[in-house]
Design an enzyme around this catalytic site. Sequence first.
Site, PDB file in Angstrom:
ATOM      1  N   ASP A   1      -7.303  11.192   1.470  1.00 41.82           N
ATOM      2  CA  ASP A   1      -6.704   9.856   1.274  1.00 41.82           C
ATOM      3  C   ASP A   1      -6.942   9.314  -0.069  1.00 41.82           C
ATOM      4  O   ASP A   1      -7.262  10.184  -0.875  1.00 41.82           O
ATOM      5  CB  ASP A   1      -8.708   9.288   1.755  1.00 41.82           C
ATOM      6  CG  ASP A   1      -8.754   7.995   1.439  1.00 41.82           C
ATOM      7  OD1 ASP A   1      -8.037   7.299   2.595  1.00 41.82           O
ATOM      8  OD2 ASP A   1      -9.255   7.269   0.598  1.00 41.82           O
TER       9      ASP A   1
ATOM     10  N   TYR B   1      -3.947   3.996  -6.415  1.00 43.22           N
ATOM     11  CA  TYR B   1      -5.108   5.184  -7.505  1.00 43.22           C
ATOM     12  C   TYR B   1      -3.778   5.835  -7.699  1.00 43.22           C
ATOM     13  O   TYR B   1      -4.172   6.466  -8.970  1.00 43.22           O
ATOM     14  CB  TYR B   1      -5.823   5.716  -6.624  1.00 43.22           C
ATOM     15  CG  TYR B   1      -6.684   5.816  -5.685  1.00 43.22           C
ATOM     16  CD1 TYR B   1      -7.058   4.783  -5.137  1.00 43.22           C
ATOM     17  CD2 TYR B   1      -6.702   6.234  -4.240  1.00 43.22           C
ATOM     18  CE1 TYR B   1      -8.501   4.061  -4.085  1.00 43.22           C
ATOM     19  CE2 TYR B   1      -7.742   6.649  -3.243  1.00 43.22           C
ATOM     20  CZ  TYR B   1      -8.501   5.189  -3.009  1.00 43.22           C
ATOM     21  OH  TYR B   1      -9.483   5.245  -2.507  1.00 43.22           O
TER      22      TYR B   1
ATOM     23  N   LYS C   1      -3.281   3.509   1.388  1.00 47.30           N
ATOM     24  CA  LYS C   1      -3.866   2.024   1.553  1.00 47.30           C
ATOM     25  C   LYS C   1      -2.267   0.992   0.657  1.00 47.30           C
ATOM     26  O   LYS C   1      -1.410   1.543  -0.720  1.00 47.30           O
ATOM     27  CB  LYS C   1      -4.686   1.943   0.723  1.00 47.30           C
ATOM     28  CG  LYS C   1      -5.581   2.521   1.107  1.00 47.30           C
ATOM     29  CD  LYS C   1      -6.950   2.661   0.759  1.00 47.30           C
ATOM     30  CE  LYS C   1      -7.221   3.815   1.219  1.00 47.30           C
ATOM     31  NZ  LYS C   1      -7.927   4.932   0.438  1.00 47.30           N
TER      32      LYS C   1
ATOM     33  N   HIS D   1      -6.232  -2.208   2.033  1.00 52.68           N
ATOM     34  CA  HIS D   1      -6.526  -1.696   1.567  1.00 52.68           C
ATOM     35  C   HIS D   1      -8.230  -3.275   1.087  1.00 52.68           C
ATOM     36  O   HIS D   1      -9.104  -2.616   0.881  1.00 52.68           O
ATOM     37  CB  HIS D   1      -7.071  -1.859  -0.432  1.00 52.68           C
ATOM     38  CG  HIS D   1      -7.083  -0.699  -0.969  1.00 52.68           C
ATOM     39  ND1 HIS D   1      -6.435   0.634  -1.896  1.00 52.68           N
ATOM     40  CD2 HIS D   1      -8.888  -0.146  -0.967  1.00 52.68           C
ATOM     41  CE1 HIS D   1      -7.528   0.900  -2.926  1.00 52.68           C
ATOM     42  NE2 HIS D   1      -8.702   0.838  -1.988  1.00 52.68           N
TER      43      HIS D   1
END
Length: 313
Positions: free
Chosen positions: A49, A54, A83, A116
């Site tokens: 994931d 990120y 996401k 998200h």
Amino acid sequence: NKMSNPTIKRVLNNGQEMPILGLGTWKSFENDAYLATRAAIDIGYRHIDTAFVYENEQEVGKAIREKIAEGVIKREEIFVTTKLGGIHHDPEIVERAFRLSLTNLGLDYIDLYLMHLPIGQKFHNDSNVHGTLELTDVDYLDTWREMEKLVDLGLTRSIGLSNFNAAQTERVLQNCRIKPVVNQVECHPAFQQQQLRAHAKQHGLVICAYCPLARPQPARHWPPFLYDEHAQQLAKKYGRTTAQICLRYLIQIGVVPLPKSSNPARIAENFNVFDFELDAEDVSSMEKYHTGVRTVPFSGMSGHKYYPFNDEY
């Protein structure tokens, strides 16, 4: 017992299959994310994931591609989630944003693409990934309709939600052409999401758990479900660590946990939860840890009309 098989999968509402435990990579930066993903695949993880925000999609993708090239896995054996960031909610940039993630990962398709958050942020440029908290009023339904087109194009197999409350989920379900398959939310013994889990189950959505260990702080023995006497007793009873007890608990209540670690020994420990099962009374004993307090409240967004956490669930 089929749960003893680490390759066990949840069948999603569109027939796709998702492994019931994944590697989380939030706050795994650069080389950490690369090494963690490589280690996880070697250990047996088949579900990774990540997310645009990120800022580690390139490293995660590189590790996955290397493991495919090494013959450790085939592409179809690994389930990859990323996401859509808040800065990319405007309908006209959703597809471009997706393709940017796909390029970052270096893959031909994504298994699961999530929104998200239900809240959009003002777009300045792609490198402004976190954005300043300039929130916009883009309707997440308009964003969702663009995500549906990504499925039509064969770019992602499934689409889903993250950090949506029950009412928002319901609104998507009533207005969508393609159903979300999951809602990825904070979930752990101190924040159990019972009502949201029941709602998701009723509508055929799987709950994926981020922060499944509630971001432990060993110095202050937080959270209690990893450190207190009851936790220690359970660990002793099953010959496991308290973290393994927690992850096993989440699996048994039907949640897909996504524990994050950059430490190979910890990554292995988190995966070693398939060859034991908690008794029913031990499962229900975990309910006493529920506090209703989030570790990730997104409080900077709390005034927004789509802020998800003002509702009870």
